[in-house]
Design a protein around this motif. Structure first.
Motif, short mmCIF file in Angstrom:
data_model
loop_
_atom_site.label_atom_id
_atom_site.label_comp_id
_atom_site.label_asym_id
_atom_site.label_seq_id
_atom_site.Cartn_x
_atom_site.Cartn_y
_atom_site.Cartn_z
N MET A 130 -17.56 19.14 19.17
CA MET A 130 -17.88 20.41 19.80
C MET A 130 -18.84 21.18 18.91
N CYS A 131 -19.98 21.57 19.47
CA CYS A 131 -20.88 22.53 18.86
C CYS A 131 -21.33 22.16 17.45
N ARG A 132 -21.69 20.94 17.23
CA ARG A 132 -22.14 20.55 15.90
C ARG A 132 -23.60 20.82 15.70
N ASN A 133 -24.31 21.01 16.80
CA ASN A 133 -25.75 21.01 16.67
C ASN A 133 -26.41 22.01 17.60
N ILE A 134 -26.38 23.28 17.22
CA ILE A 134 -27.14 24.28 17.96
C ILE A 134 -28.56 24.19 17.43
N SER A 188 -25.89 29.40 23.65
CA SER A 188 -24.89 30.47 23.67
C SER A 188 -23.52 29.92 24.01
N LEU A 189 -23.46 29.02 24.96
CA LEU A 189 -22.19 28.38 25.32
C LEU A 189 -21.61 27.63 24.13
N GLN A 190 -22.45 26.90 23.42
CA GLN A 190 -21.98 26.17 22.24
C GLN A 190 -21.42 27.14 21.20
N PHE A 191 -22.12 28.25 21.00
CA PHE A 191 -21.70 29.24 20.02
C PHE A 191 -20.34 29.83 20.39
N VAL A 192 -20.17 30.22 21.65
CA VAL A 192 -18.90 30.81 22.10
C VAL A 192 -17.78 29.77 22.03
N ARG A 193 -18.09 28.53 22.38
CA ARG A 193 -17.08 27.47 22.24
C ARG A 193 -16.63 27.34 20.79
#
Length: 92
Positions: A1-5, A24-29
């Motif tokens: 999850m969210c390793r690579n924004i 943004s979705l990755q950040f909130v997750r």
């Protein structure tokens, strides 16, 4: 999850709304620890994604640089090459 924004600033063409929302979705997750929130948390989760998307858009619109815009395809090729080098198996 969210390793690579990924970096979204200073690319040609500029980041799309979909790319900004995905980041943004990755950040909130990452912050919430939810991949998919429960029904009870869906509304605040979605509101946070909307707010982060809006803040990210304002940030990207306000940033300035004298550097030439980067080409997405060239940067993707560089990233693939770095990955190949990083994970290449040593020759015996």
């Amino acid at each position: 999850m969210c390793r690579n924004i990924r970096t979204l600033f200073n690319f040609d063409p500029p980041a799309t709304e979909d790319e900004i929302r995905a980041a943004s979705l990755q950040f909130v997750r990452k912050l919430s620890g939810f991949t998919r929130p429960s029904q009870a948390n869906t509304e605040p989760f979605e509101r946070a994604v909307d707010e982060v998307t809006e803040a990210a858009r304002r940030l990207l619109d306000a940033l300035q640089t004298n550097a030439p815009a980067r080409d997405r395809d060239v940067e993707a090729d560089k990233a693939r090459e770095r990955s190949r080098q990083r994970f290449a198996r040593p020759v015996a």
